[in-house]
Design a protein around this motif. Structure first.
Motif, PDB file in Angstrom:
ATOM      1  N   ARG A  67       0.861  -1.599  -0.072  1.00 43.39           N
ATOM      2  CA  ARG A  67      -0.119   0.084   0.339  1.00 43.39           C
ATOM      3  C   ARG A  67       1.212   1.285   0.492  1.00 43.39           C
ATOM      4  NH1 ARG A  67      -4.847  -1.540   4.118  1.00 43.39           N
ATOM      5  NH2 ARG A  67      -6.460  -2.674   2.444  1.00 43.39           N
ATOM      6  N   ALA A  68       2.127   1.402   0.718  1.00 43.35           N
ATOM      7  CA  ALA A  68       3.174   2.286   0.277  1.00 43.35           C
ATOM      8  C   ALA A  68       3.699   2.665  -0.557  1.00 43.35           C
ATOM      9  CB  ALA A  68       3.783   2.282   1.409  1.00 43.35           C
ATOM     10  N   ALA A  69       3.852   1.265  -1.412  1.00 42.01           N
ATOM     11  CA  ALA A  69       4.076   2.170  -2.852  1.00 42.01           C
ATOM     12  C   ALA A  69       3.130   2.687  -3.659  1.00 42.01           C
ATOM     13  CB  ALA A  69       4.872   0.688  -3.454  1.00 42.01           C
ATOM     14  N   GLU A  70       1.922   2.134  -3.443  1.00 42.11           N
ATOM     15  CA  GLU A  70       0.490   2.723  -4.287  1.00 42.11           C
ATOM     16  C   GLU A  70       0.328   3.821  -4.188  1.00 42.11           C
ATOM     17  OE1 GLU A  70      -4.070   1.323  -4.806  1.00 42.11           O
ATOM     18  OE2 GLU A  70      -2.807  -0.105  -3.527  1.00 42.11           O
ATOM     19  N   ILE A  71       0.381   4.303  -2.535  1.00 44.86           N
ATOM     20  CA  ILE A  71       0.407   5.514  -1.822  1.00 44.86           C
ATOM     21  C   ILE A  71       1.317   6.640  -3.069  1.00 44.86           C
ATOM     22  CG2 ILE A  71       0.314   6.671  -0.357  1.00 44.86           C
ATOM     23  CD1 ILE A  71      -0.988   4.697   1.412  1.00 44.86           C
ATOM     24  N   ALA A  72       2.425   6.579  -2.645  1.00 46.36           N
ATOM     25  CA  ALA A  72       3.348   7.037  -3.167  1.00 46.36           C
ATOM     26  C   ALA A  72       3.275   7.251  -4.566  1.00 46.36           C
ATOM     27  CB  ALA A  72       5.281   6.627  -3.376  1.00 46.36           C
ATOM     28  N   PHE A  73       2.963   6.337  -5.222  1.00 42.74           N
ATOM     29  CA  PHE A  73       2.836   6.372  -7.123  1.00 42.74           C
ATOM     30  C   PHE A  73       1.806   6.755  -7.386  1.00 42.74           C
ATOM     31  CE2 PHE A  73       0.186   5.070 -11.001  1.00 42.74           C
ATOM     32  CZ  PHE A  73       0.786   4.868 -11.462  1.00 42.74           C
ATOM     33  N   GLU A  74       0.521   7.599  -6.741  1.00 42.34           N
ATOM     34  CA  GLU A  74      -0.659   7.874  -6.393  1.00 42.34           C
ATOM     35  C   GLU A  74      -0.378   9.253  -6.489  1.00 42.34           C
ATOM     36  OE1 GLU A  74      -3.899   7.437  -7.565  1.00 42.34           O
ATOM     37  OE2 GLU A  74      -2.502   5.515  -8.946  1.00 42.34           O
ATOM     38  N   ILE A  75       0.481   9.613  -5.869  1.00 42.55           N
ATOM     39  CA  ILE A  75       0.963  11.316  -5.404  1.00 42.55           C
ATOM     40  C   ILE A  75       1.576  11.651  -6.198  1.00 42.55           C
ATOM     41  CG2 ILE A  75       2.910  12.027  -3.630  1.00 42.55           C
ATOM     42  CD1 ILE A  75       2.018  10.613  -1.314  1.00 42.55           C
ATOM     43  N   GLU A  76       2.390  10.638  -6.909  1.00 40.02           N
ATOM     44  CA  GLU A  76       3.550  11.189  -7.731  1.00 40.02           C
ATOM     45  C   GLU A  76       2.313  11.722  -9.132  1.00 40.02           C
ATOM     46  OE1 GLU A  76       7.817   9.409  -6.789  1.00 40.02           O
ATOM     47  OE2 GLU A  76       6.506   8.237  -8.135  1.00 40.02           O
ATOM     48  N   ARG A  77       1.652  10.594  -9.541  1.00 43.18           N
ATOM     49  CA  ARG A  77       0.327  11.119 -10.930  1.00 43.18           C
ATOM     50  C   ARG A  77      -0.621  11.581 -10.354  1.00 43.18           C
ATOM     51  NH1 ARG A  77      -4.336   9.535 -11.377  1.00 43.18           N
ATOM     52  NH2 ARG A  77      -5.391   9.167 -10.085  1.00 43.18           N
ATOM     53  N   VAL A  78      -1.235  11.922  -8.590  1.00 38.68           N
ATOM     54  CA  VAL A  78      -2.241  13.112  -8.729  1.00 38.68           C
ATOM     55  C   VAL A  78      -1.580  14.568  -8.789  1.00 38.68           C
ATOM     56  CG1 VAL A  78      -3.417  13.655  -6.583  1.00 38.68           C
ATOM     57  CG2 VAL A  78      -3.881  11.398  -7.912  1.00 38.68           C
ATOM     58  N   PHE A  79      -0.698  14.471  -8.109  1.00 40.26           N
ATOM     59  CA  PHE A  79       0.632  15.808  -8.205  1.00 40.26           C
ATOM     60  C   PHE A  79       1.172  16.254  -8.705  1.00 40.26           C
ATOM     61  CE2 PHE A  79      -1.371  14.533  -3.635  1.00 40.26           C
ATOM     62  CZ  PHE A  79      -2.307  15.929  -3.244  1.00 40.26           C
ATOM     63  N   ARG A  80       1.615  15.257  -9.371  1.00 42.45           N
ATOM     64  CA  ARG A  80       2.556  15.216 -11.361  1.00 42.45           C
ATOM     65  C   ARG A  80       4.086  15.867 -10.342  1.00 42.45           C
ATOM     66  NH1 ARG A  80      -1.400  18.757 -15.436  1.00 42.45           N
ATOM     67  NH2 ARG A  80      -2.828  17.269 -15.525  1.00 42.45           N
ATOM     68  N   ILE A  81       4.716  15.105  -9.442  1.00 48.20           N
ATOM     69  CA  ILE A  81       5.724  15.288  -8.951  1.00 48.20           C
ATOM     70  C   ILE A  81       6.459  13.540  -8.762  1.00 48.20           C
ATOM     71  CG2 ILE A  81       5.187  17.111  -7.532  1.00 48.20           C
ATOM     72  CD1 ILE A  81       4.872  15.386  -4.908  1.00 48.20           C
ATOM     73  N   LYS A  82       7.932  13.843  -8.063  1.00 47.58           N
ATOM     74  CA  LYS A  82       8.889  12.905  -8.495  1.00 47.58           C
ATOM     75  C   LYS A  82       9.227  12.874  -6.319  1.00 47.58           C
ATOM     76  CE  LYS A  82      11.346   9.404  -9.395  1.00 47.58           C
ATOM     77  NZ  LYS A  82      11.050   7.738  -8.209  1.00 47.58           N
ATOM     78  N   LEU A  83       8.302  11.872  -5.771  1.00 48.45           N
ATOM     79  CA  LEU A  83       8.842  12.017  -4.710  1.00 48.45           C
ATOM     80  C   LEU A  83      10.424  11.273  -4.555  1.00 48.45           C
ATOM     81  CD1 LEU A  83       5.574  10.149  -3.160  1.00 48.45           C
ATOM     82  CD2 LEU A  83       6.835  12.238  -2.812  1.00 48.45           C
ATOM     83  N   PRO A  84      10.772  11.453  -3.678  1.00 50.90           N
ATOM     84  CA  PRO A  84      12.342  11.016  -3.780  1.00 50.90           C
ATOM     85  C   PRO A  84      11.985   9.364  -2.857  1.00 50.90           C
ATOM     86  CG  PRO A  84      12.387  12.830  -2.180  1.00 50.90           C
ATOM     87  CD  PRO A  84      11.115  12.850  -2.235  1.00 50.90           C
TER      88      PRO A  84
END
Length: 74
Positions: A35-52
């Protein structure tokens, strides 16, 4: 931003969105590694950013994720 993030995490973690800002991702929201990986992916998609990678791995609470998102989106 905060409300969108809260709803995103709640949807993936399958919990109500009224959790506290200090809610533990693992202990209170039952966010496992998948779920953490899914959340990170969705954050990047929704906010159009790249998380470190190291920043997200170290996030323990909702506030940690919010601070990370805010710093990357700035």
């Amino acid at each position: 931003m905060e409300q969108t993030l809260r709803e995103l995490i709640a949807r993936i973690a399958e919990v109500p969105a009224n959790f506290s800002e200090g809610a533990s991702l693992r202990d209170e929201l039952n966010v496992d590694s998948f779920r953490a990986a899914e959340i990170a992916f969705e954050i990047e998609r929704v906010f159009r950013i790249k998380l470190p990678d190291d920043g997200y791995v170290q996030a323990q609470t909702f506030n940690d994720v919010l601070r990370l998102l805010t710093s990357v989106a700035a």
